[in-house]
Design a protein around this motif. Structure first.
Motif, PDB file in Angstrom:
ATOM      1  N   LYS A 103       0.821  -1.223   0.000  1.00  0.00           N
ATOM      2  CA  LYS A 103       0.000   0.000   0.000  1.00  0.00           C
ATOM      3  C   LYS A 103       0.847   1.262   0.000  1.00  0.00           C
ATOM      4  O   LYS A 103       0.439   2.286  -0.545  1.00  0.00           O
ATOM      5  CB  LYS A 103      -0.967   0.018   1.191  1.00  0.00           C
ATOM      6  CG  LYS A 103      -0.311  -0.133   2.549  1.00  0.00           C
ATOM      7  CD  LYS A 103      -0.408  -1.538   3.020  1.00  0.00           C
ATOM      8  CE  LYS A 103       0.428  -1.796   4.247  1.00  0.00           C
ATOM      9  NZ  LYS A 103       0.007  -2.962   4.982  1.00  0.00           N
ATOM     10  N   ASN A 157      -6.293  -0.131  10.078  1.00  0.00           N
ATOM     11  CA  ASN A 157      -4.952  -0.506  10.531  1.00  0.00           C
ATOM     12  C   ASN A 157      -5.082  -1.436  11.733  1.00  0.00           C
ATOM     13  O   ASN A 157      -5.640  -1.062  12.762  1.00  0.00           O
ATOM     14  CB  ASN A 157      -4.125   0.731  10.883  1.00  0.00           C
ATOM     15  CG  ASN A 157      -2.708   0.347  11.306  1.00  0.00           C
ATOM     16  OD1 ASN A 157      -2.448   0.139  12.479  1.00  0.00           O
ATOM     17  ND2 ASN A 157      -1.808   0.194  10.337  1.00  0.00           N
ATOM     18  N   GLY A 158      -4.568  -2.656  11.556  1.00  0.00           N
ATOM     19  CA  GLY A 158      -4.705  -3.667  12.604  1.00  0.00           C
ATOM     20  C   GLY A 158      -3.858  -3.352  13.826  1.00  0.00           C
ATOM     21  O   GLY A 158      -4.306  -3.525  14.965  1.00  0.00           O
ATOM     22  N   THR A 159      -2.631  -2.884  13.590  1.00  0.00           N
ATOM     23  CA  THR A 159      -1.705  -2.634  14.705  1.00  0.00           C
ATOM     24  C   THR A 159      -2.279  -1.591  15.670  1.00  0.00           C
ATOM     25  O   THR A 159      -2.311  -1.803  16.889  1.00  0.00           O
ATOM     26  CB  THR A 159      -0.349  -2.145  14.153  1.00  0.00           C
ATOM     27  OG1 THR A 159       0.156  -3.172  13.308  1.00  0.00           O
ATOM     28  CG2 THR A 159       0.635  -1.856  15.256  1.00  0.00           C
ATOM     29  N   TYR A 186       1.677  -8.136  12.962  1.00  0.00           N
ATOM     30  CA  TYR A 186       0.750  -7.128  12.452  1.00  0.00           C
ATOM     31  C   TYR A 186       1.479  -5.857  12.020  1.00  0.00           C
ATOM     32  O   TYR A 186       1.078  -5.192  11.071  1.00  0.00           O
ATOM     33  CB  TYR A 186      -0.281  -6.713  13.517  1.00  0.00           C
ATOM     34  CG  TYR A 186      -1.050  -7.851  14.155  1.00  0.00           C
ATOM     35  CD1 TYR A 186      -1.417  -8.973  13.407  1.00  0.00           C
ATOM     36  CD2 TYR A 186      -1.427  -7.796  15.493  1.00  0.00           C
ATOM     37  CE1 TYR A 186      -2.125 -10.001  13.993  1.00  0.00           C
ATOM     38  CE2 TYR A 186      -2.147  -8.829  16.083  1.00  0.00           C
ATOM     39  CZ  TYR A 186      -2.476  -9.934  15.337  1.00  0.00           C
ATOM     40  OH  TYR A 186      -3.175 -10.948  15.913  1.00  0.00           O
ATOM     41  N   GLU A 188       4.145  -2.982  10.745  1.00  0.00           N
ATOM     42  CA  GLU A 188       5.044  -2.789   9.599  1.00  0.00           C
ATOM     43  C   GLU A 188       6.492  -2.892  10.083  1.00  0.00           C
ATOM     44  O   GLU A 188       6.766  -2.743  11.282  1.00  0.00           O
ATOM     45  CB  GLU A 188       4.812  -1.409   8.981  1.00  0.00           C
ATOM     46  CG  GLU A 188       3.459  -1.232   8.339  1.00  0.00           C
ATOM     47  CD  GLU A 188       3.198  -2.229   7.209  1.00  0.00           C
ATOM     48  OE1 GLU A 188       3.977  -2.280   6.254  1.00  0.00           O
ATOM     49  OE2 GLU A 188       2.201  -2.962   7.302  1.00  0.00           O
ATOM     50  N   ASP A 194       2.700   2.488  11.204  1.00  0.00           N
ATOM     51  CA  ASP A 194       1.411   2.209  11.831  1.00  0.00           C
ATOM     52  C   ASP A 194       1.026   3.317  12.815  1.00  0.00           C
ATOM     53  O   ASP A 194      -0.024   3.937  12.664  1.00  0.00           O
ATOM     54  CB  ASP A 194       1.475   0.863  12.580  1.00  0.00           C
ATOM     55  CG  ASP A 194       1.648  -0.313  11.640  1.00  0.00           C
ATOM     56  OD1 ASP A 194       0.816  -0.474  10.737  1.00  0.00           O
ATOM     57  OD2 ASP A 194       2.621  -1.073  11.807  1.00  0.00           O
ATOM     58  N   LYS A 203      -3.721   3.588   2.908  1.00  0.00           N
ATOM     59  CA  LYS A 203      -4.923   2.805   2.611  1.00  0.00           C
ATOM     60  C   LYS A 203      -6.092   3.735   2.300  1.00  0.00           C
ATOM     61  O   LYS A 203      -6.902   3.456   1.398  1.00  0.00           O
ATOM     62  CB  LYS A 203      -5.252   1.890   3.786  1.00  0.00           C
ATOM     63  CG  LYS A 203      -4.215   0.761   3.961  1.00  0.00           C
ATOM     64  CD  LYS A 203      -4.351   0.119   5.328  1.00  0.00           C
ATOM     65  CE  LYS A 203      -3.448  -1.100   5.467  1.00  0.00           C
ATOM     66  NZ  LYS A 203      -3.333  -1.569   6.855  1.00  0.00           N
ATOM     67  N   GLY A 298      -7.530  -7.844   9.534  1.00  0.00           N
ATOM     68  CA  GLY A 298      -6.908  -6.762   8.771  1.00  0.00           C
ATOM     69  C   GLY A 298      -5.409  -6.893   8.657  1.00  0.00           C
ATOM     70  O   GLY A 298      -4.774  -6.150   7.912  1.00  0.00           O
TER      71      GLY A 298
HETATM   72  N1  LIG Z   1       0.702  -3.023   9.552  1.00  0.00           N
HETATM   73  C1  LIG Z   1      -0.553  -3.191   8.913  1.00  0.00           C
HETATM   74  C2  LIG Z   1      -0.590  -4.509   8.183  1.00  0.00           C
HETATM   75  C3  LIG Z   1      -1.857  -4.721   7.387  1.00  0.00           C
HETATM   76  O1  LIG Z   1      -1.935  -3.845   6.313  1.00  0.00           O
HETATM   77  C4  LIG Z   1      -1.651  -3.138   9.932  1.00  0.00           C
HETATM   78  O2  LIG Z   1      -1.348  -3.219  11.135  1.00  0.00           O
HETATM   79  O3  LIG Z   1      -2.813  -2.986   9.581  1.00  0.00           O
END
Ligand SMILES: N[C@@H](CCO)C(=O)O
Ligand SMILES: NC(=O)c1ccc[n+]([C@@H]2O[C@H](COP(=O)([O-])OP(=O)(O)OC[C@H]3O[C@@H](n4cnc5c(N)ncnc54)[C@H](O)[C@@H]3O)[C@@H](O)[C@H]2O)c1
Ligand code: NA
Length: 435
Positions: A103, A157-159, A186, A188, A194, A203, A298
Motif C-alpha cells: 500500500k 490498521n490492525g496494529t 501485524y 510494519e 502504523d 490505505k 486486517g
Molecule cells: N501493519 C498493517 C498490516 C496490514 O496492512 C496493519 O497493522 O494494519
C-alpha cells in the motif's frame, strides 16, 4: 504457469506455505498447476527449512527473476518504495501480471503502476494492500461499479486497533501493546508507519481513489497517528460511553472529497466500537446499495496471504483466458481534495480551569464566539496542579462535547481557550465520530 515471489517475510512465507498446502485446489480453480519459479530474498543463507519449498529457489537477484522469460506472474510482498516500484513496473511493462500487498507504494505512486499496467496490457491486483484478508478493493472496483459511493468509514490498521484495544481492555501501556503487535506479525517493518498513521493514510488514499474514481495523493490525506492517545483519553472516552478507535473517513461532497485518518471516540453502541484486536471493519455507504459492512482480519501473515492467493487465482485465470481486467481506475477523475479545516464533526474537549464563579459561562462564550454549539458540559472534578499545596489556586476540570463544527472553528476555539486566563490548560481534544 510460473510465479516469482519477491519477499519471504511474514506474508511471503505464508504465501509459500498455502501455495504448497493448497496446490491441488489452486490447480483446479485456475485450470493448471501454479509453480513457484523463484523467491527473492535478502539473505539466501537464512534457515528457512520450515518452509515447504526447494532451497535452491531462493535468490538475491529479484530483478533477474522478474525478467525471466518463463515467469508469468510477479507477487511482490517485500514492501517499501524502491526497488519494489522498479520490479513491478518492469514486470507490468513486460506484460506480466502483478499481485502486490504494497500500500505504501500504491499510495505514493499508483499512477506510475497503473500506467505501466496499461502500457503492458497486464493485470495489477492488490487486494492484500488494504484491510488484509477482507475483500474490499475488488468490491469497490468491480461489484460497486454501477453505484455511487458517498462515504467510507472504517478501521483499516490492525496494529493501532490492537493497541487501542489492549489499552482499553487490559490497561496495557502503549509500548507494551505495540511490542505485542510486532510479535504477532501485524506491525510494519518500521512501526512508525502504523502508529503515526502513514499506513492508514496510504490505505485511505487507495480507498478514496477507487471509491470516488479520482486521484487522491497520500499527501492530501489528513493524518494523525495514535501516539498522543493516553490512558486518560481512554478513561475519558469510557466515561462518555465511548471507546477510542483509529478511524479512516473518506467522503464525497458536492464540492470535492474529504479524506482523513485519526483516532476518535466512537459510541460503544456503534458497530465499529466492538471491532477489536487486529480486526478491521469498513462501512461503505452507496447511493443505491445503502450501507454495506466489511469485517475481518486486517493484518497477519496467513490472513493477508489469503488475499494474495485470491489475486493470484484471478490473474492466472485471466492469463489462461488471454484477457486482462478492465482498469477504469486508471482514468483518474479530477475531484478536489478538501482541506481538514472544512471537515465537520463533533469534539470532546477536556480542560483544567480556575474554579471561580462565571468560568463556565465565559468558556461557553468562547465556543459560541466561533459558532461552535455545545451538546454537553460536565465538571469532572478538581484539576491536578503541580504547584505546592499552599500556593494552589482552586481548579476544576471541564469536559465539553460539541455539536458538529468544522475543524477550523474548533481549532480557533481551542486557540482562544489556551490563551484565556481562566483556562490553565486544554488537556485533550478528540473527535467524536460515528453518528
Ligand atoms: N501493519 C498493517 C498490516 C496490514 O496492512 C496493519 O497493522 O494494519
Ligand atoms: N504483515 C501484514 O499483516 C501485512 C498485511 C497487509 C499488507 N502487508 C504488506 O505486505 C508487505 C510485506 O509485509 P510483511 O509483513 O511480510 O513484511 P516483512 O518485513 O515480514 O517481510 C518482507 C520481506 O521482504 C524482504 N525484502 C525486503 N526488501 C527486499 C529486497 N530488496 N530484496 C529481497 N527481499 C527483500 C525482507 O527481507 C523481508 O523478509 C508490505 O508491503 C506490507 O505493507 C503486510
Ligand atoms: Na483486502
Amino acid at each position: 504457469m510460473k510465479l516469482a515471489l519477491l519477499g519471504c517475510g511474514t506474508v511471503g512465507s505464508e504465501v509459500v506455505r498455502l501455495m504448497h498446502d493448497k496446490a491441488d485446489d489452486l490447480a483446479a480453480r485456475i485450470g493448471e498447476r501454479m509453480e513457484i519459479a523463484g523467491v527473492a530474498v535478502r539473505r539466501p543463507g537464512r534457515d528457512r527449512s520450515h518452509l515447504p519449498i526447494d532451497p535452491n529457489l531462493f535468490t538475491t537477484d529479484a530483478l533477474g527473476l522478474v525478467k525471466r522469460p518463463d515467469v508469468d506472474i510477479v507477487v511482490e510482498v517485500a514492501g517499501g518504495i524502491e526497488p519494489a516500484r522498479t520490479w513491478i513496473t518492469t514486470a507490468l511493462s513486460e506484460g506480466k501480471a502483478v499481485v502486490t500487498a504494497n500500500k505504501a507504494l500504491l499510495a505514493a505512486d499508483g499512477a506510475s503502476l497503473n500506467a505501466a499496467a496499461v502500457a503492458g496490457d497486464a493485470d495489477l491486483y492488490y487486494e492484500a494492500a488494504v484491510a488484509g484478508a477482507i475483500p474490499l478493493l475488488r468490491p469497490l472496483r468491480d461489484s460497486l461499479h454501477g453505484d455511487s459511493i458517498d462515504r467510507v468509514l472504517g478501521i483499516v490498521n490492525g496494529t493501532t486497533n490492537f493497541i487501542c484495544t489492549q489499552m482499553t481492555q487490559t490497561g496495557a501501556s502503549f509500548g507494551e501493546a505495540l511490542a505485542e503487535a510486532g510479535e504477532l506479525g501485524y506491525a510494519e517493518a518500521d512501526p512508525s508507519a502504523d502508529i503515526d498513521g502513514y499506513d492508514a493514510a496510504a490505505k485511505a488514499a487507495i480507498i478514496a481513489s477507487l471509491a470516488f474514481h479520482t486521484k487522491v495523493e497520500l499527501s492530501e490525506v489528513y493524518r494523525e497517528g495514535i501516539t498522543d492517545v493516553t490512558a486518560a483519553d481512554v478513561a475519558a472516552a469510557a466515561e462518555q460511553g465511548c471507546v477510542v478507535k483509529p478511524l479512516c473517513i473518506a467522503t464525497r461532497e458536492p464540492d470535492g472529497v474529504s479524506v482523513r485518518v485519526h483516532p476518535a471516540m466512537i459510541d460503544k453502541a456503534h458497530p465499529l466500537a466492538s471491532v477489536n484486536g487486529a480486526y478491521n471493519a469498513v462501512f461503505v455507504e452507496a447511493e443505491a446499495a445503502g450501507s454495506l459492512m466489511f469485517y475481518g482480519a486486517g493484518a497477519g501473515g496467513t490472513a493477508t496471504a489469503s488475499a494474495v492467493l485470491g489475486d493470484i487465482v484471478a490473474v492466472a485465470r485471466h492469463r489462461r483466458g488471454g484477457v486482462t481486467a478492465f482498469r477504469p481506475e486508471a482514468a483518474w477523475g479530477d475531484l478536489p481534495v478538501k482541506s481538514i479545516g472544512e471537515a465537520s464533526t463533533r469534539y470532546h474537549v477536556c480542560m483544567d480551569v480556575t474554579d471561580e464563579p462565571g468560568v463556565l459561562s465565559q468558556v461557553a462564550a468562547m465556543f459560541a464566539h466561533h459558532d461552535v454549539s455545545l451538546a454537553t458540559v460536565r465538571q469532572a472534578g478538581r484539576a491536578a496542579s503541580s504547584a505546592p499545596a499552599d500556593k494552589q489556586a482552586a481548579g476544576a476540570q471541564l469536559v465539553v462535547v460539541t455539536h458538529a463544527a468544522t475543524d477550523a472553528q474548533l481549532s480557533a476555539t481551542v486557540e482562544d481557550l489556551s490563551h484565556s486566563d481562566l483556562v490553565r490548560e486544554v488537556t485533550s481534544v478528540m473527535r467524536v465520530e460515528g453518528k
